[in-house]
Design a protein around this motif. Structure first.
Motif, PDB file in Angstrom:
ATOM      1  N   UNK A  20      67.526  43.392 -29.396  1.00  0.00           N
ATOM      2  CA  UNK A  20      66.397  44.278 -29.125  1.00  0.00           C
ATOM      3  C   UNK A  20      66.736  45.652 -29.690  1.00  0.00           C
ATOM      4  N   UNK A  21      65.744  46.481 -29.812  1.00  0.00           N
ATOM      5  CA  UNK A  21      65.898  47.771 -30.479  1.00  0.00           C
ATOM      6  C   UNK A  21      66.922  48.664 -29.781  1.00  0.00           C
ATOM      7  N   UNK A  22      66.933  48.678 -28.463  1.00  0.00           N
ATOM      8  CA  UNK A  22      67.874  49.553 -27.758  1.00  0.00           C
ATOM      9  C   UNK A  22      69.326  49.116 -27.988  1.00  0.00           C
ATOM     10  N   UNK A  23      69.573  47.806 -28.063  1.00  0.00           N
ATOM     11  CA  UNK A  23      70.926  47.329 -28.353  1.00  0.00           C
ATOM     12  C   UNK A  23      71.339  47.708 -29.773  1.00  0.00           C
ATOM     13  N   UNK A  24      70.440  47.571 -30.697  1.00  0.00           N
ATOM     14  CA  UNK A  24      70.739  47.922 -32.100  1.00  0.00           C
ATOM     15  C   UNK A  24      71.039  49.405 -32.231  1.00  0.00           C
ATOM     16  N   UNK A  25      70.262  50.234 -31.551  1.00  0.00           N
ATOM     17  CA  UNK A  25      70.506  51.682 -31.576  1.00  0.00           C
ATOM     18  C   UNK A  25      71.869  52.000 -30.951  1.00  0.00           C
ATOM     19  N   UNK A  26      72.199  51.306 -29.855  1.00  0.00           N
ATOM     20  CA  UNK A  26      73.487  51.523 -29.200  1.00  0.00           C
ATOM     21  C   UNK A  26      74.646  51.133 -30.121  1.00  0.00           C
ATOM     22  N   UNK A  27      74.513  50.022 -30.820  1.00  0.00           N
ATOM     23  CA  UNK A  27      75.555  49.606 -31.761  1.00  0.00           C
ATOM     24  C   UNK A  27      75.674  50.620 -32.887  1.00  0.00           C
ATOM     25  N   UNK A  28      74.559  51.043 -33.410  1.00  0.00           N
ATOM     26  CA  UNK A  28      74.568  52.016 -34.505  1.00  0.00           C
ATOM     27  C   UNK A  28      75.240  53.325 -34.076  1.00  0.00           C
ATOM     28  N   UNK A  29      74.878  53.832 -32.901  1.00  0.00           N
ATOM     29  CA  UNK A  29      75.457  55.110 -32.453  1.00  0.00           C
ATOM     30  C   UNK A  29      76.937  54.951 -32.100  1.00  0.00           C
ATOM     31  N   UNK A  30      77.316  53.804 -31.530  1.00  0.00           N
ATOM     32  CA  UNK A  30      78.727  53.562 -31.216  1.00  0.00           C
ATOM     33  C   UNK A  30      79.546  53.473 -32.498  1.00  0.00           C
ATOM     34  N   UNK A  31      79.030  52.768 -33.480  1.00  0.00           N
ATOM     35  CA  UNK A  31      79.731  52.654 -34.762  1.00  0.00           C
ATOM     36  C   UNK A  31      79.872  54.032 -35.409  1.00  0.00           C
ATOM     37  N   UNK A  32      78.825  54.835 -35.352  1.00  0.00           N
ATOM     38  CA  UNK A  32      78.887  56.178 -35.927  1.00  0.00           C
ATOM     39  C   UNK A  32      79.932  57.025 -35.198  1.00  0.00           C
ATOM     40  N   UNK A  33      79.978  56.914 -33.897  1.00  0.00           N
ATOM     41  CA  UNK A  33      80.945  57.690 -33.118  1.00  0.00           C
ATOM     42  C   UNK A  33      82.376  57.253 -33.410  1.00  0.00           C
ATOM     43  N   UNK A  34      82.562  55.961 -33.662  1.00  0.00           N
ATOM     44  CA  UNK A  34      83.893  55.443 -33.993  1.00  0.00           C
ATOM     45  C   UNK A  34      84.243  55.610 -35.477  1.00  0.00           C
ATOM     46  N   UNK A  35      83.266  56.081 -36.249  1.00  0.00           N
ATOM     47  CA  UNK A  35      83.448  56.265 -37.691  1.00  0.00           C
ATOM     48  C   UNK A  35      83.760  54.955 -38.401  1.00  0.00           C
ATOM     49  N   UNK A  40      81.659  46.112 -38.750  1.00  0.00           N
ATOM     50  CA  UNK A  40      83.000  46.099 -38.162  1.00  0.00           C
ATOM     51  C   UNK A  40      82.923  46.072 -36.639  1.00  0.00           C
ATOM     52  N   UNK A  41      81.964  46.775 -36.084  1.00  0.00           N
ATOM     53  CA  UNK A  41      81.791  46.775 -34.639  1.00  0.00           C
ATOM     54  C   UNK A  41      81.326  45.399 -34.153  1.00  0.00           C
ATOM     55  N   UNK A  42      80.435  44.759 -34.880  1.00  0.00           N
ATOM     56  CA  UNK A  42      80.007  43.403 -34.521  1.00  0.00           C
ATOM     57  C   UNK A  42      81.189  42.432 -34.562  1.00  0.00           C
ATOM     58  N   UNK A  43      82.013  42.510 -35.619  1.00  0.00           N
ATOM     59  CA  UNK A  43      83.170  41.625 -35.715  1.00  0.00           C
ATOM     60  C   UNK A  43      84.144  41.886 -34.569  1.00  0.00           C
ATOM     61  N   UNK A  44      84.331  43.160 -34.240  1.00  0.00           N
ATOM     62  CA  UNK A  44      85.198  43.502 -33.112  1.00  0.00           C
ATOM     63  C   UNK A  44      84.655  42.896 -31.822  1.00  0.00           C
ATOM     64  N   UNK A  45      83.352  43.002 -31.599  1.00  0.00           N
ATOM     65  CA  UNK A  45      82.742  42.475 -30.372  1.00  0.00           C
ATOM     66  C   UNK A  45      82.921  40.963 -30.282  1.00  0.00           C
ATOM     67  N   UNK A  46      82.720  40.264 -31.377  1.00  0.00           N
ATOM     68  CA  UNK A  46      82.889  38.808 -31.389  1.00  0.00           C
ATOM     69  C   UNK A  46      84.352  38.456 -31.148  1.00  0.00           C
ATOM     70  N   UNK A  47      85.251  39.121 -31.839  1.00  0.00           N
ATOM     71  CA  UNK A  47      86.683  38.865 -31.674  1.00  0.00           C
ATOM     72  C   UNK A  47      87.107  39.119 -30.230  1.00  0.00           C
TER      73      UNK A  47
END
Length: 172
Positions: A20-35, A40-47
């Motif tokens: 859903x859109x809110x999850x996608x925005x959260x992933x995008x902002x988390x990835x941006x914050x982690x640089x 890479x964040x999706x792969x980390x979450x799956x791993x």
């Protein structure tokens, strides 16, 4: 697939998921914050998830061996996977565990019930009364640990926290 075939077939695959859109925005902002990139964040979450669910990868883990995992992920598995009692029964007992590892349907149902219903059910079970705790989750954990003779390991930090919360007065 043997180990050699796994090493040969080590290529990456494209996988599509719906968010859903809110999850996608959260992933995008988390990835941006982690640089890092979103991928890479999706792969980390799956791993990370697969490591946390490692007992499901081990064919030797059957019956009550899986209880700590399902207690730890009780709410998430119910909410996001919508598992039913017959599915859980097959997961726990489908590979014909030894009789002492067999998980009863009544105990499997406890993993699917909301907290208030778990508490009511435990209050009605004579074998659960000696483990009674103020916190329902800690009580469920203590009852299942006693009945199936398993202990929460140190790597199961959330399970240890449940026992700690049971000691707090007023915890529900």
């Amino acid at each position: 697939m043997n180990e050699n075939e796994h090493l040969i077939d080590d290529k990456k695959h494209i996988v599509s998921i719906r968010l859903n859109n809110s999850d996608r925005i959260a992933v995008r902002s988390t990835a941006a914050r982690l640089l890092v990139r979103e991928s890479e964040l999706y792969r980390f979450a799956v791993y990370h998830l697969l490591n946390r669910l490692h007992k499901l990868h081990d064919d030797a883990c059957v019956g009550s061996d899986l209880l700590p995992l399902f207690i730890e992920f009780k709410n998430e598995l119910n909410t996001y996977l919508g598992l039913k009692k017959h599915q859980l029964f097959k997961i726990f007992n489908g590979r014909n565990p030894e009789p002492e590892k067999f998980v009863s349907m009544a105990d499997i149902e406890l993993l699917l019930l909301p907290r208030h219903a778990v508490r009511q059910r435990l209050q009605q079970m004579n074998e659960a009364l000696p483990q009674k705790r103020a916190d329902t989750d800690a009580w469920l954990l203590a009852y299942l640990q006693e009945k199936y003779r398993f202990s929460a390991s140190l790597e199961d930090g959330e399970l240890a926290a449940l026992d700690d919360n049971a000691a707090e007065p007023g915890a529900v």
